[in-house]
Design a protein around this motif. Structure first.
Motif, PDB file in Angstrom:
ATOM      1  N   GLY A   1       0.937  -1.184   0.101  1.00  0.00           N
ATOM      2  CA  GLY A   1      -0.035  -0.059  -0.167  1.00  0.00           C
ATOM      3  C   GLY A   1       0.648   1.350  -0.369  1.00  0.00           C
ATOM      4  O   GLY A   1       2.095   1.281   0.570  1.00  0.00           O
ATOM      5  N   ARG A   2       0.430   2.331  -0.423  1.00  0.00           N
ATOM      6  CA  ARG A   2       0.969   3.754  -0.626  1.00  0.00           C
ATOM      7  C   ARG A   2       1.318   4.050   0.864  1.00  0.00           C
ATOM      8  O   ARG A   2       0.485   3.683   1.901  1.00  0.00           O
ATOM      9  N   THR A   3       2.301   4.924   1.137  1.00  0.00           N
ATOM     10  CA  THR A   3       2.607   5.715   2.272  1.00  0.00           C
ATOM     11  C   THR A   3       1.316   6.534   2.796  1.00  0.00           C
ATOM     12  O   THR A   3       0.818   7.137   1.896  1.00  0.00           O
ATOM     13  N   GLY A   4       0.901   6.207   4.112  1.00  0.00           N
ATOM     14  CA  GLY A   4      -0.347   6.753   4.269  1.00  0.00           C
ATOM     15  C   GLY A   4      -1.517   6.283   4.429  1.00  0.00           C
ATOM     16  O   GLY A   4      -2.710   6.536   4.828  1.00  0.00           O
ATOM     17  N   ALA A   5      -1.744   5.023   3.709  1.00  0.00           N
ATOM     18  CA  ALA A   5      -2.944   4.310   3.482  1.00  0.00           C
ATOM     19  C   ALA A   5      -3.283   3.590   4.570  1.00  0.00           C
ATOM     20  O   ALA A   5      -4.653   3.146   4.675  1.00  0.00           O
ATOM     21  N   GLY A   6      -2.604   3.493   5.606  1.00  0.00           N
ATOM     22  CA  GLY A   6      -2.960   2.744   6.909  1.00  0.00           C
ATOM     23  C   GLY A   6      -2.404   1.421   7.193  1.00  0.00           C
ATOM     24  O   GLY A   6      -2.727   0.491   7.825  1.00  0.00           O
ATOM     25  N   LYS A   7      -1.139   0.953   6.322  1.00  0.00           N
ATOM     26  CA  LYS A   7      -0.513  -0.298   6.509  1.00  0.00           C
ATOM     27  C   LYS A   7      -0.137  -0.532   8.016  1.00  0.00           C
ATOM     28  O   LYS A   7      -0.367  -1.589   8.775  1.00  0.00           O
ATOM     29  N   SER A   8       0.504   0.513   8.595  1.00  0.00           N
ATOM     30  CA  SER A   8       1.031   0.331   9.891  1.00  0.00           C
ATOM     31  C   SER A   8       0.280  -0.040  10.852  1.00  0.00           C
ATOM     32  O   SER A   8       0.112  -0.785  11.937  1.00  0.00           O
ATOM     33  N   SER A   9      -0.659   1.119  10.959  1.00  0.00           N
ATOM     34  CA  SER A   9      -1.835   0.981  11.887  1.00  0.00           C
ATOM     35  C   SER A   9      -2.888  -0.417  11.831  1.00  0.00           C
ATOM     36  O   SER A   9      -3.117  -0.868  12.716  1.00  0.00           O
ATOM     37  N   LEU A  10      -2.815  -0.616  10.538  1.00  0.00           N
ATOM     38  CA  LEU A  10      -3.655  -1.973  10.190  1.00  0.00           C
ATOM     39  C   LEU A  10      -3.123  -3.244  11.077  1.00  0.00           C
ATOM     40  O   LEU A  10      -3.306  -3.917  11.689  1.00  0.00           O
ATOM     41  N   ILE A  11      -1.613  -3.373  10.849  1.00  0.00           N
ATOM     42  CA  ILE A  11      -0.816  -4.344  11.265  1.00  0.00           C
ATOM     43  C   ILE A  11      -0.932  -4.244  12.928  1.00  0.00           C
ATOM     44  O   ILE A  11      -1.081  -5.319  13.631  1.00  0.00           O
ATOM     45  N   ASN A  12      -0.622  -3.165  13.573  1.00  0.00           N
ATOM     46  CA  ASN A  12      -0.810  -2.766  14.809  1.00  0.00           C
ATOM     47  C   ASN A  12      -2.139  -3.367  15.371  1.00  0.00           C
ATOM     48  O   ASN A  12      -2.324  -4.009  16.381  1.00  0.00           O
ATOM     49  N   ALA A  13      -3.036  -2.979  14.765  1.00  0.00           N
ATOM     50  CA  ALA A  13      -4.606  -3.254  15.196  1.00  0.00           C
ATOM     51  C   ALA A  13      -4.820  -5.099  15.127  1.00  0.00           C
ATOM     52  O   ALA A  13      -5.362  -5.511  16.097  1.00  0.00           O
ATOM     53  N   ILE A  14      -4.210  -5.477  13.997  1.00  0.00           N
ATOM     54  CA  ILE A  14      -4.298  -7.051  13.802  1.00  0.00           C
ATOM     55  C   ILE A  14      -3.657  -7.738  15.133  1.00  0.00           C
ATOM     56  O   ILE A  14      -4.104  -8.630  15.463  1.00  0.00           O
ATOM     57  N   ILE A  15      -2.547  -7.098  15.687  1.00  0.00           N
ATOM     58  CA  ILE A  15      -1.823  -7.753  16.585  1.00  0.00           C
ATOM     59  C   ILE A  15      -2.071  -7.123  17.850  1.00  0.00           C
ATOM     60  O   ILE A  15      -1.282  -7.537  18.719  1.00  0.00           O
ATOM     61  N   ASN A  16      -2.889  -6.251  17.977  1.00  0.00           N
ATOM     62  CA  ASN A  16      -3.284  -5.755  19.173  1.00  0.00           C
ATOM     63  C   ASN A  16      -2.037  -5.021  19.957  1.00  0.00           C
ATOM     64  O   ASN A  16      -2.184  -4.892  21.287  1.00  0.00           O
ATOM     65  N   LYS A  17      -1.385  -4.127  19.070  1.00  0.00           N
ATOM     66  CA  LYS A  17       0.018  -3.544  19.661  1.00  0.00           C
ATOM     67  C   LYS A  17       0.059  -2.141  19.071  1.00  0.00           C
ATOM     68  O   LYS A  17       0.580  -2.055  17.916  1.00  0.00           O
TER      69      LYS A  17
END
Length: 661
Positions: free
Chosen positions: A37-53
Motif C-alpha cells: 500500500g502507498r505511504t499513508g494508506a494505513g498499513k502500519s495502523s492495520l498491522i498494529n490493530a491485527i496484533i493488538n499492539k
C-alpha cells in the motif's frame, strides 16, 4: 518420536532407515502475508490493530521509508525485539557511487531538460538521510569512512543488530531510525540508517497466531539496491496471501494500489505461490453498510477489468474487506459488517493453525511406528514376497501414467509457446517503442529513467508509480500465451493438484492390499503414509520449481539483453538518450531468436521437472518397499503402546478434517 528414535539401537539397514524417517518428520510451515500500500494508506495502523499492539509500527506524522521491508512475527521470549539486517558495505559503496553518478548525469543532461529529476534513485534523499549535508563535495571513498558507522558496528562486520524493549512503544522508538526517513516535530535524530538496512524483523511476545504466520510490510515496487530488490522479489514469490491496503474513499479508483497489484501479479501468481488477495479498504468508521457494499462492488468490478491480474487469479481468490484500525484499537463497539478486522484476524488464525502440518506429522509417525511393530513379525515371508510383486507391478503402471500425463501437458505448452514466439516477433517493435518513447514524459526526466533502467538490467523502479521491466514487456506475449494453462497445471492452491491431478492420482492401491493381506497390514500402512508424505514433498518441490520455470521466459530475455544494457549504460555526454535508444533497438532487431531460445529453455526445464518427479516417485517407493518388506531387522523395540496412542490421534485428526469438508 525422539524417544522412539533413541530406542533404535540396532546398526542394521532398517534401523538406520527408520531413524532417517523420524528426522524427516521435524518440519514446520510458515505462511508469509505480504502487506502492500502507498505511504499513508494505513498499513502500519492495520498491522498494529491485527496484533493488538497500537504503538509497535510507527505511523502518522513519521513518513515511511518505502525501501525497508518489515517482518512481524512471534517470539517465544518475553521481550519485544527488532532484528536488523544490513546490506553489505560493498553494496552500499556501489549504491553511493550510483547515487552520485545519477546526480552528475542530471547536472550534465542536455536532452530536452525541462527540470525533470531522477525519480528512480532519490540520491539527495538517501545520502542526506545518512550523512546530512556532509556528503556534498566528498568522494565515494571518503563517505565509506568508519566514522559514519560508529553507532552501528554490526554494519561493518556484518551481523544482525538486535534491539530489545519491554514494550511495543519502547521498541518502536529504538528502531524508527532504521525504517523511516523523517522525524516528527518532537523528535531529534542525527542520522537515519534506513538506507543501509536490508530488512527489519520485529518479534512480538504473547501472540499465538503469529507462531506460523509472518506479516511482511513490503514496498510496492522493489528497490534500486540490488540486494534489497532481490529480497523483495523472493518475499513476493513466497507470499501465500497478499493484502493490498488503500483508503476506502478512493479504493476502486486509486491508481497506485492497482498498479502495485498489476505489477506484482505475475510474481505472486504463476511465478509465485499466492492463493488469496485481500483488498483492504481502511478508515471505514462512520460508514453506512449500504456505502460499504457499494465500495466492495466497485472494487470487484475494477478487479474483473484488470486482465493482467485475472490472468493469474480467479474471482474466488479475491476478497474485499473494510476496516477501521483506529476504531478497533479504541475498543469501541465495532460493527463486524463495517469493520472487518476480526474477520482478518480469523483468517490469520486459520493460516497459523498448522493443522495440515500436524496431520502430516502424526500420519508419518503412525506409518513409522506401524513399520517398527510390523517388522518384529518374521512369520510372513511368503506373503511379503507376494505383496512385493503386486506393489512393483502397480508402481510400474502408475509411473507410466504420470509420465504420459506430464508429456501431454508439455506438448500443449509447446504449442502455446510456439504461438507466443510468433506473436512476440510480430509485436516486439511496438512493445519496445512503448518503453523507449513513453507518452507524457519529458525528455530530461526520461533520460534519467532510461539511464537508471540500463544500469539495472532493463528495470525502472520509480519512487512512486508503476515499476517497468523491459524484459517482462518483451516476454509478455510468451507469458500471456501460457498464463491460463500454467495456472491450471500448477495451481497455487494445492488442493487442485499439480499436472491436472496426476500426482495426487498416483497410488499403489495399498487399501485393497490391506484387505487381502492382513498379516502385512502394518507394513502396508507404512507404505500408505510414505506415499502420502512423498506426494506432499513432491508438491512442495513442484511449487518451487514452477516459479523458476515460469520466470525462465523473462530470465532468458534478460540474459539476451544484457549486452545492450551494458553498452547503453556506458554512454555519456550530449546525445546520450538517442544513443541508448538506438543501441537497444538495434540489439533487439538482431536478437529475434531470443524468443525461440526462451521457449526452448522453458520446455527444457519442464522436461527436467518431469524427470525429477518420476525419479522421486520411483526411488522413494522402491526404497520404502525394500525396507518394509524385504529387509530384516536385528533389534527393534516394542512400540505397540506408542502405535495405539498415535493411531488414536490420527483418527481424531482425520475426523476433524471430515467435519470441515
Amino acid at each position: 518420536m525422539r524417544r522412539v528414535s533413541e530406542r533404535l539401537h540396532g546398526r542394521d539397514k532398517l534401523s538406520a532407515f527408520l531413524k532417517d524417517q523420524i528426522k524427516d518428520l521435524e518440519t514446520e510451515k510458515r505462511h508469509l502475508v505480504g502487506v502492500f500500500g502507498r505511504t499513508g494508506a494505513g498499513k502500519s495502523s492495520l498491522i498494529n490493530a491485527i496484533i493488538n499492539k497500537e504503538g509497535l509500527l510507527p505511523s502518522g506524522s513519521v513518513s515511511a521509508c518505502t525501501s525497508v521491508m518489515i517482518k512481524v512475527e512471534a517470539t517465544n521470549g518475553s521481550k519485544y525485539e527488532a532484528h536488523i539486517e544490513f546490506i553489505t558495505k560493498e553494496d552500499w559503496e556501489n549504491e553511493v557511487q550510483s547515487l552520485k553518478q545519477a546526480l552528475e548525469d542530471h547536472d550534465d543532461d542536455d536532452d530536452d531538460d525541462d527540470g525533470g529529476n531522477d525519480d528512480c534513485l532519490d540520491p539527495d534523499g538517501k545520502l542526506s538521510a545518512l550523512y546530512g549535508e556532509e556528503w556534498k563535495g566528498k568522494s565515494t571513498h571518503s563517505l565509506m569512512d568508519n566514522k559514519y558507522f560508529r553507532d552501528i558496528p554490526e554494519f561493518l562486520k556484518p551481523k544482525i543488530k538486535i534491539l530489545e524493549s519491554d514494550s511495543a512503544e519502547g521498541l518502536s522508538e529504538k528502531f524508527v531510525r532504521y525504517t523511516r526517513s523523517e522525524s516528527n516535530e518532537t523528535e531529534e535524530v542525527k542520522r537515519w540508517y534506513w538506507p543501509l538496512v536490508k530488512c527489519v524483523t520485529v518479534k512480538v511476545p504473547d501472540n499465538d497466531f503469529l507462531d506460523h504466520v509472518t506479516l511482511v510490510d513490503l514496498p510496492g515496487n522493489g528497490d534500486s539496491n540490488r540486494s534489497r530488490d532481490q529480497m523483495w522479489t523472493e518475499f513476493i514469490a513466497s507470499c501465500s496471501t497478499v493484502w493490498i491496503v488503500t483508503e476506502m474513499t478512493r479504493a476502486a479508483s486509486e491508481r497506485e494500489a492497482w498498479d502495485i497489484l498489476e505489477d506484482a501479479s505475475s510474481l505472486l501468481g504463476n511465478g509465485g505461490e499466492c492463493q488469496q488477495i485481500h483488498f483492504i479498504c481502511t478508515k471505514s468508521d462512520h460508514e453506512k453498510p449500504d456505502d460499504i457494499n457499494k465500495v466492495k462492488k466497485a472494487v470487484m468490478k475494477e478487479f474483473k477489468k484488470r486482465k493482467t491480474i485475472t490472468n493469474h487469479f480467479s474471482e474466488d481468490s479475491f476478497q474485499v474487506f473494510t476496516v477501521s484500525s483506529k476504531e478497533f484499537l479504541k475498543g469501541e463497539n465495532v460493527n463486524p459488517d463495517v469493520n472487518e478486522i476480526l474477520k482478518l484476524k480469523e483468517i490469520l488464525k486459520n493460516l497459523n493453525d498448522a493443522h495440515s502440518e500436524t496431520s502430516n506429522y502424526v500420519s508419518g509417525a503412525h506409518g513409522i511406528l506401524s513399520l517398527i511393530q510390523g517388522a518384529k513379525s518374521r512369520e510372513v515371508v511368503e506373503q511379503k514376497n507376494e505383496v512385493c510383486a503386486v506393489l512393483e507391478g502397480n508402481l510400474s503402471i502408475q509411473l507410466n501414467r504420470v509420465k504420459k500425463a506430464i508429456e501431454d501437458i508439455t506438448k500443449a505448452f509447446e504449442q502455446h509457446l510456439r504461438d507466443g514466439v510468433e506473436k512476440s516477433q510480430n509485436l516486439c517493435e511496438r512493445k519496445l517503442k512503448s518503453f523507449l518513447y513513453p507518452s507524457k514524459t519529458s525528455g530530461g526526466a526520461f533520460h534519467m529513467t532510461l539511464k537508471f533502467a540500463v544500469r539495472n538490467d532493463g528495470i525502472q523502479k520509480p519512487k512512486k508509480g508503476k515499476r517497468k521491466d523491459l524484459n517482462m514487456i518483451l516476454a509478455s506475449c510468451l507469458t500471456e500465451s501460457i498464463d491460463e494453462k500454467f495456472r491450471k497445471t500448477f495451481p497455487n492452491d494445492l488442493k487442485c493438484g499439480n499436472f491436472n491431478g496426476a500426482i495426487d492420482a498416483f497410488s499403489l492401491s495399498t487399501d485393497s492390499l490391506i484387505e487381502k493381506y492382513k498379516n502385512v497390514e502394518l507394513q502396508l500402512t507404512f507404505l500408505q503414509t510414505e506415499e502420502n508424505k512423498m506426494k506432499t514433498k513432491l508438491n512442495k518441490i513442484i511449487l518451487t520449481q514452477k516459479k523458476l520455470i515460469y520466470n525462465s521466459l523473462t530470465e532468458t530475455i534478460k540474459n539476451n539483453m544484457k549486452g545492450c544494457y551494458e553498452e547503453a549504460a556506458a554512454f555519456e555526454g550530449p546525445g546520450t538518450q538517442k544513443r541508448m535508444r538506438d543501441t537497444i533497438e538495434r540489439h533487439v532487431e538482431s536478437k529475434m531468436d531470443m524468443f525461440e531460445k526462451a521457449k526452448n529453455a522453458m520446455l527444457e526445464q519442464l522436461n527436467d521437472l518431469k524427470e525429477t518427479v518420476l525419479r522421486t516417485l520411483e526411488e522413494t517407493m522402491e526404497d520404502s518397499i525394500e525396507h518394509s518388506l524385504k529387509t530384516e531387522a536385528c533389534l527393534l523395540p516394542d512400540v505397540l503402546e506408542d502405535l495405539e496412542m498415535v493411531k488414536k490421534h490420527c483418527d481424531e485428526l482425520n475426523g476433524d478434517q471430515d467435519e470441515k469438508k
